[in-house]
Enzyme design. Structure first.
Site, mmCIF file in Angstrom:
data_model
loop_
_atom_site.group_PDB
_atom_site.id
_atom_site.type_symbol
_atom_site.label_atom_id
_atom_site.label_comp_id
_atom_site.label_asym_id
_atom_site.label_seq_id
_atom_site.Cartn_x
_atom_site.Cartn_y
_atom_site.Cartn_z
ATOM 1 N N GLY A 7 -6.807 36.355 -29.228
ATOM 2 C CA GLY A 7 -7.821 35.298 -29.267
ATOM 3 C C GLY A 7 -9.143 35.855 -28.751
ATOM 4 N N LYS A 204 -11.675 26.092 -9.576
ATOM 5 C CA LYS A 204 -12.291 26.134 -10.904
ATOM 6 C C LYS A 204 -12.032 24.814 -11.639
ATOM 7 C CE LYS A 204 -14.072 28.247 -14.474
ATOM 8 N NZ LYS A 204 -13.666 28.658 -15.796
ATOM 9 N N ASN A 208 -14.011 21.715 -13.916
ATOM 10 C CA ASN A 208 -13.706 21.472 -15.324
ATOM 11 C C ASN A 208 -13.168 20.063 -15.571
ATOM 12 O OD1 ASN A 208 -12.637 24.879 -15.642
ATOM 13 N ND2 ASN A 208 -14.495 23.990 -16.470
ATOM 14 N N ASN A 212 -16.802 18.582 -17.103
ATOM 15 C CA ASN A 212 -16.679 18.751 -18.554
ATOM 16 C C ASN A 212 -16.598 17.409 -19.292
ATOM 17 O OD1 ASN A 212 -16.412 21.353 -17.481
ATOM 18 N ND2 ASN A 212 -15.207 22.058 -19.195
ATOM 19 N N SER A 273 -18.556 23.730 -21.447
ATOM 20 C CA SER A 273 -17.866 24.197 -22.663
ATOM 21 C C SER A 273 -17.363 23.012 -23.490
ATOM 22 C CB SER A 273 -16.725 25.128 -22.293
ATOM 23 O OG SER A 273 -15.869 24.508 -21.364
ATOM 24 N N GLU A 285 -10.930 20.891 -25.368
ATOM 25 C CA GLU A 285 -9.864 21.346 -24.458
ATOM 26 C C GLU A 285 -9.618 20.257 -23.401
ATOM 27 O OE1 GLU A 285 -10.984 25.050 -22.540
ATOM 28 O OE2 GLU A 285 -9.065 25.963 -23.004
#
Ligand SMILES: NC(=O)C1=CN([C@@H]2O[C@H](COP(=O)(O)OP(=O)(O)OC[C@H]3O[C@@H](n4cnc5c(N)ncnc54)[C@H](OP(=O)(O)O)[C@@H]3O)[C@@H](O)[C@H]2O)C=CC1
Ligand SMILES: CC(C)(CO)C(=O)C(=O)O
Length: 325
Positions: A7, A204, A208, A212, A273, A285
């Site tokens: 990937g 982290k 997120n 996000n 992201s 995601e």
């Protein structure tokens, strides 16, 4: 040491270019126009104002690459289950799988100990495809810190950061972790081997799981959503719920929520992201970053009302956009 990056988009492309530059035996699995460009013209990395192109061994067919010492997975979390079967030709008895994917990892409860030891997470590993298809004993954890983007087929723009923290699920400083750390360090990356990688996963993930989805719902950049009083409070409440869950599983947070949010605000006008994926029409995601935390809340019997609310909103946002099922 044979390393395959499966990937090889933004993060995998960045890592692959650095390893290729250092002369490592590295191959890349990619697809589509990005793969075709890497095969025809090489992989170009733009980093620190410099542009360099490397000739790389890139393929769509793992069978062509054969058994590896390390398979570093840098897919989006939702893409991994469907690729487990395809990856089998890369795996021999000694192959280590490095999970360079954001969110709660599917192997979270492997070698953690306690009453949930061995629990599988349906939100990130539906049908136990990864648990059964890879085997958790192969896994070396990884927290990905760099930011990068594929700006055109075959061209990766590095934005910032060069740390890939590594850690065994049982916290030991294994030979395989040290050997990979040395290879990444020789490529100019930072790759510390951590005894408590799950602590880093959560610090982290804290960002997120809150920034996000809030950015995807509001289209605000990180600096704005972390300083607007209303959205900062939503992020704070979500993070405090997550903290309770993580601490009940033995995690120690080295910073508090306010400092974590202030740190993110200082990053500036960054589009997370998830917002980038939404705006570019790419699958979002959501499950590894949010649904899995909700699942952990259920397992630990810790209520997650704020996470539940934001998750419901962002799931519907994703469905309406056709980017989440
Ligand atoms: N980019 C960043 O700055 C950061 C990313 N991360 C995390 O790192 C992980 C990787 O992210 P990122 O590098 O951005 O993702 P990308 O989408 O850029 O890279 C993944 C690549 O894998 C390709 N791919 C998907 N399925 C297959 C398959 N079956 N066979 C071959 N190739 C396949 C994708 O192709 P296609 O485009 O055709 O789907 C894409 O090129 C994610 O978990 C992300 O959250 C963490 C920190 C920062
Ligand atoms: C928001 C940020 C910068 C950190 O939480 C991130 O990792 C992302 O954009 O996915």
């Amino acid at each position: 040491m044979k390393i395959c990056i499966f990937g090889a988009g933004a993060i995998g492309g960045y890592m692959g270019a650095k390893l290729a530059e250092a002369g490592a035996e590295v191959s890349l699995v990619a697809r589509g126009r990005h793969l075709a460009a890497m095969q025809e013209k090489g992989l170009t990395l733009i980093e620190g104002g410099e542009t360099k192109t490397f000739s790389v061994h890139a393929s769509e067919d793992p069978a062509e690459l054969g058994v590896q010492d390390y398979v570093i997975i840098t897919l989006k979390a939702h893409s991994v289950p469907a690729a487990v079967g395809t990856m089998q030709p890369l795996m021999g008895p000694e192959t280590t799988i490095v999970s360079g994917v954001n969110g709660v990892p599917w192997w979270y409860f492997h070698k953690l100990g306690g009453r949930l030891e061995g629990t599988r997470l349906a939100t990130v590993d539906p049908g136990n495809i990864q648990w059964d298809g890879f085997g958790p004993e192969r896994v070396l954890g990884c927290v990905v810190y760099p930011a990068a983007e594929v700006i055109a087929p075959g061209i990766v723009q590095h934005v910032e950061g060069n740390r890939f923290s590594l850690g065994e699920p049982d916290g030991t400083k294994s030979e395989r972790a040290i050997a990979l750390s040395k290879a990444l360090t020789a490529a100019g990356l930072r790759a510390p081997v951590r005894p408590r990688l799950r602590d880093e996963i959560w610090v982290k993930l804290w960002g997120n799981l809150s920034f996000n989805p809030i950015s995807a719902l509001t289209h605000a950049t990180l600096d704005v959503l972390c300083t607007d009083p209303g959205t900062r409070e939503v992020a704070r409440k979500m993070m405090l719920e997550a903290q309770k869950i993580a601490e009940s599983l033995g995690v120690k947070f080295p910073v508090d929520v306010e400092r974590r949010i202030d740190g993110a605000a200082a990053v500036g006008p960054h589009r997370t992201s998830m917002l980038q994926d939404l705006e570019a029409g790419r699958p979002m995601e959501i499950d590894a970053l949010l649904s899995a935390v909700q699942e952990l809340g259920r397992l630990t019997k810790i209520p997650t009302p704020n996470i539940d609310t934001v998750l419901a909103l962002v799931q519907l946002r994703g469905r309406v956009a056709g980017l989440y099922t």
